[in-house]
Motif scaffolding. Structure first.
Motif, short mmCIF file in Angstrom:
data_model
loop_
_atom_site.label_atom_id
_atom_site.label_comp_id
_atom_site.label_asym_id
_atom_site.label_seq_id
_atom_site.Cartn_x
_atom_site.Cartn_y
_atom_site.Cartn_z
N PHE A 185 -14.16 27.77 -4.60
CA PHE A 185 -13.89 26.92 -5.91
C PHE A 185 -15.24 26.14 -4.88
CE2 PHE A 185 -9.57 27.33 -3.97
CZ PHE A 185 -9.13 26.75 -6.09
N ASP A 186 -16.10 25.53 -6.52
CA ASP A 186 -17.36 25.07 -5.22
C ASP A 186 -17.75 23.38 -6.31
OD1 ASP A 186 -20.50 24.24 -6.83
OD2 ASP A 186 -20.22 25.34 -8.27
N VAL A 187 -17.77 23.22 -4.93
CA VAL A 187 -18.36 21.63 -4.52
C VAL A 187 -19.60 20.97 -5.12
CG1 VAL A 187 -16.10 21.09 -3.13
CG2 VAL A 187 -18.55 21.81 -1.81
N ARG A 188 -20.66 22.06 -5.82
CA ARG A 188 -21.58 21.20 -5.74
C ARG A 188 -21.96 19.90 -6.31
NH1 ARG A 188 -24.31 27.04 -7.21
NH2 ARG A 188 -22.64 27.18 -7.96
N PHE A 189 -20.70 19.44 -7.35
CA PHE A 189 -20.77 18.44 -8.56
C PHE A 189 -21.02 17.20 -7.37
CE2 PHE A 189 -16.04 19.16 -7.51
CZ PHE A 189 -16.36 18.39 -7.04
N MET A 190 -20.34 17.19 -6.56
CA MET A 190 -20.53 16.32 -5.66
C MET A 190 -21.81 15.73 -4.83
SD MET A 190 -16.87 17.24 -3.21
CE MET A 190 -15.28 17.99 -3.55
N PRO A 191 -22.35 14.51 -4.49
CA PRO A 191 -23.41 14.31 -4.43
C PRO A 191 -23.04 14.36 -2.88
CG PRO A 191 -21.16 11.94 -4.99
CD PRO A 191 -20.90 13.04 -5.44
N ASN A 192 -24.68 15.02 -3.01
CA ASN A 192 -25.33 15.68 -1.76
C ASN A 192 -25.92 15.21 -0.51
OD1 ASN A 192 -26.38 17.50 -0.17
ND2 ASN A 192 -27.10 19.42 -1.79
N PRO A 193 -25.26 14.70 0.80
CA PRO A 193 -25.86 13.95 1.91
C PRO A 193 -27.07 14.81 2.79
CG PRO A 193 -23.25 14.78 2.11
CD PRO A 193 -23.52 15.94 1.21
#
Length: 285
Positions: A185-193
């Protein structure tokens, strides 16, 4: 002491069966001539328990009359040893397809026979052996997991019935997708801390990073769908006989978003009642 002779058609599943039996404690000997089996049984019987469960794989590669195997089977049984025979087979079309997939040559194909003729010739040659088998498994429609499950039912103890073990793994895509992953699962769409200065050098295991990642509605929406999918899939994998499942969660570097999400998913799976290990492959890079 127990001796299990594994025989059957080439391409019927003998090698996989032997591997599964080895996993549950059988000592495997491949292609042992029938005339040596009785002596090997005597050796095992005098080994003070070192070889309590032995599986001997026997097929046409032995190059000897199968009457020798049948006679040896009878002699071992009369000696008091618990000796049984497992015979594996499949329909001709399935065996031909398996040879096409592996690009191996049937052991009888070198005698001027095509694969179909070789399979039917071997089937006829092994008919007397099949008639003396204690267990017959037709693996035509079996998946690998189904074959394992069938063997566990026949030869496994309760301790051999390991349930589904889940490994939740976080990683960074820039370091490569884990080869062992079953689900990615790719969660790179979430805002990056990473782009928040005070969070940049922290990880997804830190509360500040976790709170940042889960402060967005899209994260909660994603987690709702992901947890439903995981809850749906786990019992199906367990029913199929799968014993290990690797769920990989990836972000760019493997420090923040994937770690926070993987930790959350692992906690959910624990609540579902499955044993879980949690690993963060790239958290220290």
């Amino acid at each position: 002491m127990e001796i299990l002779i594994i025989s059957g058609l080439s391409g019927g599943g003998k090698s996989k069966a032997a591997s599964f039996l080895e996993d549950i404690g059988y000592y495997i000997v491949d292609n042992l001539p029938a005339e040596m089996m009785a002596k090997f049984a005597e050796f095992c019987a005098s080994s003070s328990g070192r070889y309590d469960r032995v599986a001997l794989v026997y097929d046409v590669r032995a190059g000897e009359p199968f009457s020798l195997l049948i006679g040896t089977l009878g002699r071992i049984k009369t000696s008091g040893v618990n000796c049984r025979m497992l015979f594996l087979e499949a329909d001709t079309k399935t065996i031909i397809n398996r040879y096409k997939e592996t690009r191996r040559m049937h052991p009888l194909a070198g005698k001027g026979l095509n694969v179909e003729q070789a399979v039917e010739t071997e089937r006829e040659m092994l008919r007397p052996v099949r008639d003396h088998a204690d267990f017959i498994i037709d693996s035509t429609s079996f998946s690998t997991a189904k074959l394992r499950s069938e063997l566990l039912n026949l030869f496994g103890d309760q301790k051999d019935r390991v349930g589904l073990q889940v490994n939740v793994l976080s990683f960074g895509f820039k370091h490569g997708v884990p080869l062992e992953a079953d689900l990615v699962f790719d969660v790179r769409f979430m805002p990056n801390p990473y782009y928040v200065e005070e969070l940049k050098r922290k990880t997804g295991l830190d509360k500040e990073v976790h709170d940042f990642v889960f402060s967005f509605q899209q994260t909660h929406d994603f987690m709702e769908h992901l947890k439903k999918m995981v809850s749906f899939l786990l019992p199906l994998y367990a029913e199929e006989g799968k014993t290990a499942l690797v769920i990989a969660i990836g972000c760019t570097g493997g420090h923040h978003r994937s770690v926070a999400v993987a930790h959350n998913v692992a906690a959910h799976i624990v609540k579902e009642g499955y044993p879980v290990t949690e690993n963060h492959r790239d958290i220290s890079r």
